[in-house]
Design a protein around this motif. Structure first.
Motif, PDB file in Angstrom:
ATOM      1  N   ALA A 378     -11.211  51.797  40.009  1.00  0.00           N
ATOM      2  CA  ALA A 378     -10.048  52.265  39.240  1.00  0.00           C
ATOM      3  C   ALA A 378     -10.021  51.703  37.824  1.00  0.00           C
ATOM      4  CB  ALA A 378      -8.758  51.893  39.963  1.00  0.00           C
ATOM      5  N   ALA A 379     -11.002  50.850  37.471  1.00  0.00           N
ATOM      6  CA  ALA A 379     -11.004  50.228  36.137  1.00  0.00           C
ATOM      7  C   ALA A 379     -10.981  51.254  35.000  1.00  0.00           C
ATOM      8  CB  ALA A 379     -12.212  49.303  36.001  1.00  0.00           C
ATOM      9  N   PRO A 380     -11.711  52.398  35.090  1.00  0.00           N
ATOM     10  CA  PRO A 380     -11.632  53.367  33.991  1.00  0.00           C
ATOM     11  C   PRO A 380     -10.226  53.923  33.770  1.00  0.00           C
ATOM     12  CG  PRO A 380     -13.548  53.799  35.378  1.00  0.00           C
ATOM     13  CD  PRO A 380     -12.722  52.774  36.093  1.00  0.00           C
ATOM     14  N   VAL A 381      -9.471  54.083  34.851  1.00  0.00           N
ATOM     15  CA  VAL A 381      -8.099  54.563  34.724  1.00  0.00           C
ATOM     16  C   VAL A 381      -7.242  53.512  34.025  1.00  0.00           C
ATOM     17  CG1 VAL A 381      -6.069  55.389  35.991  1.00  0.00           C
ATOM     18  CG2 VAL A 381      -8.380  55.931  36.824  1.00  0.00           C
ATOM     19  N   PHE A 382      -7.399  52.266  34.424  1.00  0.00           N
ATOM     20  CA  PHE A 382      -6.716  51.142  33.791  1.00  0.00           C
ATOM     21  C   PHE A 382      -7.020  51.124  32.297  1.00  0.00           C
ATOM     22  CE2 PHE A 382      -7.131  46.191  33.538  1.00  0.00           C
ATOM     23  CZ  PHE A 382      -6.028  46.129  32.701  1.00  0.00           C
ATOM     24  N   ARG A 383      -8.298  51.252  31.961  1.00  0.00           N
ATOM     25  CA  ARG A 383      -8.698  51.195  30.557  1.00  0.00           C
ATOM     26  C   ARG A 383      -8.065  52.318  29.740  1.00  0.00           C
ATOM     27  NH1 ARG A 383     -12.232  53.802  27.204  1.00  0.00           N
ATOM     28  NH2 ARG A 383     -13.300  52.551  25.617  1.00  0.00           N
ATOM     29  N   GLU A 384      -8.164  53.554  30.237  1.00  0.00           N
ATOM     30  CA  GLU A 384      -7.631  54.693  29.474  1.00  0.00           C
ATOM     31  C   GLU A 384      -6.126  54.575  29.283  1.00  0.00           C
ATOM     32  OE1 GLU A 384      -9.453  56.914  27.897  1.00  0.00           O
ATOM     33  OE2 GLU A 384     -11.177  55.788  28.665  1.00  0.00           O
ATOM     34  N   CYS A 385      -5.430  54.104  30.304  1.00  0.00           N
ATOM     35  CA  CYS A 385      -3.980  53.900  30.194  1.00  0.00           C
ATOM     36  C   CYS A 385      -3.675  52.833  29.150  1.00  0.00           C
ATOM     37  CB  CYS A 385      -3.432  53.493  31.557  1.00  0.00           C
ATOM     38  SG  CYS A 385      -1.689  53.005  31.565  1.00  0.00           S
ATOM     39  N   ALA A 386      -4.416  51.724  29.203  1.00  0.00           N
ATOM     40  CA  ALA A 386      -4.103  50.573  28.350  1.00  0.00           C
ATOM     41  C   ALA A 386      -4.352  50.847  26.875  1.00  0.00           C
ATOM     42  CB  ALA A 386      -4.906  49.356  28.813  1.00  0.00           C
ATOM     43  N   ILE A 387      -5.372  51.634  26.556  1.00  0.00           N
ATOM     44  CA  ILE A 387      -5.709  51.844  25.146  1.00  0.00           C
ATOM     45  C   ILE A 387      -5.040  53.077  24.547  1.00  0.00           C
ATOM     46  CG2 ILE A 387      -7.954  50.744  25.525  1.00  0.00           C
ATOM     47  CD1 ILE A 387      -9.221  53.534  25.270  1.00  0.00           C
ATOM     48  N   SER A 388      -4.340  53.862  25.372  1.00  0.00           N
ATOM     49  CA  SER A 388      -3.857  55.162  24.913  1.00  0.00           C
ATOM     50  C   SER A 388      -2.892  55.071  23.742  1.00  0.00           C
ATOM     51  CB  SER A 388      -3.175  55.909  26.074  1.00  0.00           C
ATOM     52  OG  SER A 388      -2.043  55.184  26.536  1.00  0.00           O
ATOM     53  N   HIS A 389      -2.068  54.041  23.688  1.00  0.00           N
ATOM     54  CA  HIS A 389      -1.049  53.942  22.645  1.00  0.00           C
ATOM     55  C   HIS A 389      -1.575  53.328  21.354  1.00  0.00           C
ATOM     56  CE1 HIS A 389       2.403  55.078  25.180  1.00  0.00           C
ATOM     57  NE2 HIS A 389       1.708  54.511  26.148  1.00  0.00           N
ATOM     58  N   THR A 390      -2.760  52.741  21.397  1.00  0.00           N
ATOM     59  CA  THR A 390      -3.220  51.999  20.220  1.00  0.00           C
ATOM     60  C   THR A 390      -4.601  52.406  19.717  1.00  0.00           C
ATOM     61  OG1 THR A 390      -4.120  50.258  21.660  1.00  0.00           O
ATOM     62  CG2 THR A 390      -1.870  49.957  20.834  1.00  0.00           C
ATOM     63  N   ALA A 391      -5.296  53.285  20.442  1.00  0.00           N
ATOM     64  CA  ALA A 391      -6.683  53.597  20.084  1.00  0.00           C
ATOM     65  C   ALA A 391      -6.806  54.097  18.651  1.00  0.00           C
ATOM     66  CB  ALA A 391      -7.251  54.630  21.058  1.00  0.00           C
ATOM     67  N   SER A 392      -5.915  54.989  18.235  1.00  0.00           N
ATOM     68  CA  SER A 392      -6.021  55.544  16.886  1.00  0.00           C
ATOM     69  C   SER A 392      -5.677  54.497  15.831  1.00  0.00           C
ATOM     70  CB  SER A 392      -5.103  56.759  16.737  1.00  0.00           C
ATOM     71  OG  SER A 392      -3.752  56.398  16.907  1.00  0.00           O
ATOM     72  N   ILE A 393      -4.787  53.552  16.170  1.00  0.00           N
ATOM     73  CA  ILE A 393      -4.432  52.498  15.221  1.00  0.00           C
ATOM     74  C   ILE A 393      -5.583  51.513  15.073  1.00  0.00           C
ATOM     75  CG2 ILE A 393      -2.767  50.679  14.685  1.00  0.00           C
ATOM     76  CD1 ILE A 393      -0.729  52.148  16.393  1.00  0.00           C
TER      77      ILE A 393
END
Length: 521
Positions: A378-393
């Protein structure tokens, strides 16, 4: 037809989380290698690795998210944040010639409109003619209290604490050399240093005597008229209690200074160990940290709307975590436990749905009758959730100012822990067999579901306690039309809690108080 084809949604995030979707037909489901960077850094996304004990990102997050909101700053009255801001020009016999205070609401300023019944009183209303810069101190920064409400002002003005000047208005107002100051108690107050530079008179009215009694600010008034006005002043403060807070002041988050910044103020880190947030003080700062330049110099900002960035995170998770905690606090028997677990699992899946990669599936070697497996799948799901709000910043990090890097780190730490816990819970539910998307061949045993639910309850309770968002602090049940929700605050009612280190005054809890006669707490 597009609906008949397999498609992948590409989700583009901007700073304020505007979502655009485009669909690309695929001949088959993409493996994890399709997603750039996912396979290379999965080691960083361990579901069992909680946030560090002394991490302060969540504290920076919540204090920044609560700026100019009276509810949160009444709950935690000892401020830790300083932010420059601007009061834009308003739409709306002479100006004062000395330094003085102004209120942002007439309900507040009328308390000080004094005169005899025969002559009435004079009430001055001002407007801002051009953008006026202010310096905002969070917490109950206008409250003359010995437990630390003025610590940040003392440090910025004199580089040391001045407890002996707590009630010395003549000395305290000399802080005006910093510029106009925005402070808060029940309402926001502004210390105006030069009335002629930004202001003009809207009206100067001879009003009917307000008949508001004069007495110690912390004592409950004895006459009904004064008590009524005091309660209505508190009621008018409730208009700015929660988001968006005081909208007539625009804060510049790129100049924010936080005493929870461990790089800027490392000496306070050991002083907070083992303490609840109520007990955090700025007063223990070292002389070396005081010598640092705490106020950020003027800079060219990135233009990111940090207020909205922070709020989007709260909006996305607050009510859903609250619902999960509510469901997990119910007492259930064996007959209803499976259906109830599925209710919680559906909500966990809803939170993670935008990040649930098709390739992220448990293998046979991952399966377990309990939720205690590592669930590394499930680590990829964790990663995508965690970075979703800040990736573009993060992609534009080179253009960020120091304060913005602090805010970015605060959002990253906060969303990482939220996503870690939610992904861990969701993965455990799937493995145990309560996920409606993947029904088991046979129902899991009731004992296993009870164990899962107990683990879920502990996880959510810890997460909510760690986040400590003031949006969850409310009167339960909600107050009626004749009531208002109240937190112990200065000055009105402070005399009811004579010991500042005990009870409701130290740790304010919300309760309904009546808005009609007879008044009382």
């Amino acid at each position: 037809m597009l609906s008949a084809r397999k498609a992948a949604a590409i989700w583009l995030f901007f700073a304020f989380e505007r979502v655009l979707t485009a669909q690309t037909p695929l001949s088959s489901h993409a493996p994890l290698s399709f997603y750039q960077g996912v396979e290379n850094d999965l080691g960083r996304w361990d579901l069992g690795e909680a946030s560090a004990v002394n991490a302060t990102g969540h504290l920076v997050f919540e204090t920044a998210n609560s700026l100019l909101q009276h509810w949160a700053n009444t709950r935690y009255r000892i401020g830790h944040t300083i932010v420059p801001g601007t009061i834009p020009p308003s739409s709306g016999p002479h100006l004062p010639t000395t330094l003085d205070w102004v209120a942002v609401e007439p309900d507040h300023s009328l308390i000080f409109c004094r005169g005899s019944i025969e002559t009435g009183c004079w009430h001055l209303t001002l407007t801002v003619t051009r953008p006026m810069k202010v310096l905002y101190f969070d917490g109950n920064s206008a409250a003359n209290l010995p437990e630390g409400t003025m610590d940040t002002q003392d440090l910025v003005a004199w580089s040391e604490m001045k407890p002996e000047w707590l009630d010395n208005e003549e000395q305290r107002i000399m802080i005006c050399f910093l510029g106009d100051l925005l402070l808060t108690t029940v309402h926001s107050e502004i210390m105006i240093c030069d009335f002629n530079s930004h202001m003009e008179v809207v009206s100067f009215l001879n009003l009917e005597n307000t008949r508001i009694g004069v007495g110690p600010a912390t004592d409950l008034p004895e006459d009904l008229n004064t008590l009524h006005h005091a309660y209505e002043t508190m009621h008018s403060a409730s208009w700015r209690e929660n988001y968006p807070g005081e909208t007539r002041i625009v804060l510049d988050y790129s100049g924010l200074v936080s005493f929870y910044d461990t790089a800027l103020v490392p000496s306070l880190v050991p002083r907070r160990v083992g303490l609840e947030r109520w007990d955090h003080r700025v007063g223990g700062i070292s002389s070396a940290d005081i010598e640092r330049r705490l106020v950020r110099p003027p800079v060219t900002t990135s233009g990111i709307d940090w207020k909205t960035v922070l709020r989007v995170v709260v909006d996305r998770y607050a009510s859903r975590l609250e619902m999960m905690q509510y469901l997990l606090n119910m007492t259930l028997d064996d007959r209803s436990i499976f259906d109830h677990a599925q209710q919680v699992q559906r909500r966990l899946r809803t939170v993670l749905l935008p990040y649930t990669l098709f390739a992220a599936r448990p293998s046979n070697t991952n399966t377990s009758v309990t939720g205690n497996a590592t669930n590394s799948w499930a680590a990829p799901v964790f990663r995508e959730c965690a970075i979703s709000h800040t990736a573009s910043i993060v992609a534009h990090g080179a253009t960020l100012m120091p304060s913005e890097h602090l805010l970015l780190q605060a959002v990253r730490e906060t969303t990482r822990e939220i996503c870690r816990v939610v992904t861990k819970m969701w993965a455990s539910g799937l493995i145990v067999g309560v996920d409606p998307f993947y029904p088991p061949e046979q129902f899991p045993e009731a004992d296993h579901i009870h164990t899962l639910m107990d683990e879920w309850k502990e996880d959510v309770t810890r997460l909510v306690s760690w986040l400590d968002w003031s949006v969850w602090v409310k009167c339960r049940p909600a107050c009626g039309i004749e009531e208002m929700c109240y937190l112990p605050t200065w000055p009105l009612g402070a005399s009811l809690w004579p010991d500042p280190n005990k009870g409701e005054w130290k740790r304010p809890q919300p309760k309904c108080i009546i808005r009609l006669e007879p008044y009382g707490f």
